[in-house]
Scaffold this active site. Sequence first.
Site, PDB file in Angstrom:
ATOM      1  N   ASP A   1      -2.870  11.366   5.427  1.00 17.83           N
ATOM      2  CA  ASP A   1      -3.522  11.137   4.136  1.00 17.83           C
ATOM      3  C   ASP A   1      -4.476  12.290   3.883  1.00 17.83           C
ATOM      4  OD1 ASP A   1      -2.224   8.710   4.666  1.00 17.83           O
ATOM      5  OD2 ASP A   1      -3.804   7.508   3.717  1.00 17.83           O
TER       6      ASP A   1
ATOM      7  N   LYS B   1      -2.062   8.716  -3.624  1.00 19.06           N
ATOM      8  CA  LYS B   1      -3.021   7.682  -3.250  1.00 19.06           C
ATOM      9  C   LYS B   1      -4.252   7.810  -4.126  1.00 19.06           C
ATOM     10  CE  LYS B   1      -5.821   6.533   0.874  1.00 19.06           C
ATOM     11  NZ  LYS B   1      -6.006   6.792   2.318  1.00 19.06           N
TER      12      LYS B   1
ATOM     13  N   LYS C   1      -0.186   4.507  -3.324  1.00 18.92           N
ATOM     14  CA  LYS C   1      -1.108   3.768  -2.472  1.00 18.92           C
ATOM     15  C   LYS C   1      -2.475   3.647  -3.129  1.00 18.92           C
ATOM     16  CE  LYS C   1      -3.464   3.950   2.037  1.00 18.92           C
ATOM     17  NZ  LYS C   1      -3.595   4.661   3.328  1.00 18.92           N
TER      18      LYS C   1
END
Lengths: 304, 475
Positions: free
Chosen positions: A141, A204, A240
């Site tokens: 991430d 995300k 996400k």
Amino acid sequence: MTATLDLRASLHGLPGVDKVGVEARAAALATRSVKTTAKAAAIDLAIRMVDLTTLEGADTPGKVRALAAKALRPDPADSSCPHVGAVCVYPAMVPYVAEVLAGSGVHLASVATAFPSGQAPLDVKLADTRDAVAAGADEIDMVISRGAFLAGRYDHVFEEIVAVKQACGDAHLKVILETGELATYDNVRRASWLAMLAGADFIKTSTGKVPVAATLPVTLVMLEAVRDFRARTGRQVGVKPAGGIKTTKDAIKYLVMINETVGDDWLDPAWFRFGASSLLNDLLMQRTKLTTGHYAGPDYFTLD
Amino acid sequence: MFEYAPAPESRSVVDIAPSYGLFINGTFEAPGSTGGVFKTVNPATEEVLAEVSAAGPEDVDRAVAAARSAFGPWSALPGAERAKYLFRIARIIQERSRELAVLESLDNGKPIKESRDVDLPLVAAHFFYYAGWADKLEYAGFGENPRPIGVAAQVIPWNFPLLMLAWKIAPALATGNTVVLKPAETTPLSALFFADICRQADLPPGVVNIITGAGETGRTLVEHPGVDKVAFTGSTEVGRQIARSVAGTGKRLTLELGGKAANIVFDDAPIDQAVEGIVNGIFFNQGHVCCAGSRLLVQESAYDEVMESLKRRMATLRLGDPLDKNTDIGAINSAEQLERIRVLTDAGSQEGPERWSPPCELPAQGFWFAPTIFTGVTQAHRIAREEIFGPVLSVLTFRTPAEAIEKANNTPYGLSAGIWSEKGSLILAVADKLRAGVIWANTFNKFDPTSPFGGYKESGYGREGGRHGLEAYLG
């Protein structure tokens, strides 16, 4: 120079997002009523989509091992309860989690690239990424450089993502847009496309470290972006939302939104995740309530 | 696909009597009247909900006489006193909103999410808003000492039964008039429940009288010599008859009639939100909306993108049980209206445009029509000109702003229009040239009691809502 111009032209050529309209649509979807069998199915799906997360300076090997154990078996009293999607930790904690998760099917995500600010030289970010992957993370991430994005230096952000993607190797790359710092929905849409064009496997919303984290309208804009991106390029990208999603009710609103925006293809942990920590226990509590008919107290659910 | 289990709103929150009499002079009369009785059905199931009285000429006489004798004392009350009653009514509506929402969905067929989230909040807001005007009339810009007109005959349609009642009754009472209101034949129940609310609020007898019946009752009412003011919302055809019958009588008249609104989408529009606006514009309330965006005008350079998004979005619309909280499209209000939609859409198919509906299973019982779009429509087709009043969208294209304006205005109607663009200067320039009473920019079907509503040309005259709405009830 030409590349810069093309990127800018592409991003600014995207249809605008009307703030009032997108917020009204998100609010309307949030009124869907999901009950009984539909609720049970939604809860299990949401559990499988959780990226069980701890990102604290105080994290220790003992703490993250416990979290990993919980990820494998969220409800020790009920073996029919599915495992979560992934565990998400800082790079230094990856080796300890890897031991626990090995061969389980639960993914191991690590934040990298000078999380959460992203304010570090590129070589540091790349080293951070390579270390996490080498230690066993199969999902990275990363954070984008919001400063560069807001300054209109799209090529800079693009190239960073490309470089990190390369450093990831086989690991999946989730690109954190930190939408709370992007300020407008138009920026969210542009940043989504920028990340996808640069090779993101997932986009995300947030680090969870700034005041405004995931919201329904922001996620709606990102879902529309992955839908349109696949229609244009054939490549599917995951989404996400992270930060601030704490209850089953919240999680179900997101599932409804996927259902009615991008459909079936994203209703799968391979394509949608919740970045959350306290959400899991609420899902477990509601799951137990549906099977037993009554609520159990917090002591009946394990601490993370 | 993630299937939602049925989530029906409870029907037990509303208690419908087997039969209803007329509400005249503060009391419910015994069921049955000189005009006989008729049944009102649930359009989603065809089940009979109640038997309702049809008011004959003598009943209308009594209702008008009751309103006449109540007018003196009611109009003599200080505005602040009238406001108290209106505030009280508004609060009772809020308290009983769940019951009224379920009732409205049962009698009308509209989805509970719309009656709960749109109709009822607007009904209460309307009473609150006009309650606020009651003691400020001399500052409303209609002279120093504005006076009420007298007895208002009000005839309302079936598409928003309680909301149209609120639009009519709230300004009439705030200004000191008394009313005789006739709800539509197919949706009389919420008006009868409103009569009960008037009693609950201790409204003086005769200030509000509710008489039920079909077209004949309505005609008797508006032609009654004891009436000073006529307010009608409904079809242009009936509006024309009323205008004819009222001509030369000295009665004041406002008409809110049909529409064939253009929803104009430019190629720089926020496409996802425009598609939501298109869907909301024509499929809200099954398209039973006089200001529905029934003509979509899309700039040719955005046509493919808009149509693809629109079809994808339409495939997610959920048609079915109006009481299910997840229903987006409910039942068509009556067999008669369903037939009218069929006749016009059949004509549409025969004249050449391409017809499309998403896969959509219709319930076996009740009156239903799948959301439908026609593409390749031109100004010459019937479905581009006549009001369908159903979930049917006609799609036309244009190349330039001038062409969009020309096509949008090329209709006998002029109630509303929508403009979708991210360019503010374009929105203002186009809005300035559209001949329609309400123009929405980057939204559609938004209502607020503070905003006047009404039409150009065959869409009627007079304005309802806002400060402008007071004028129709002041002499």
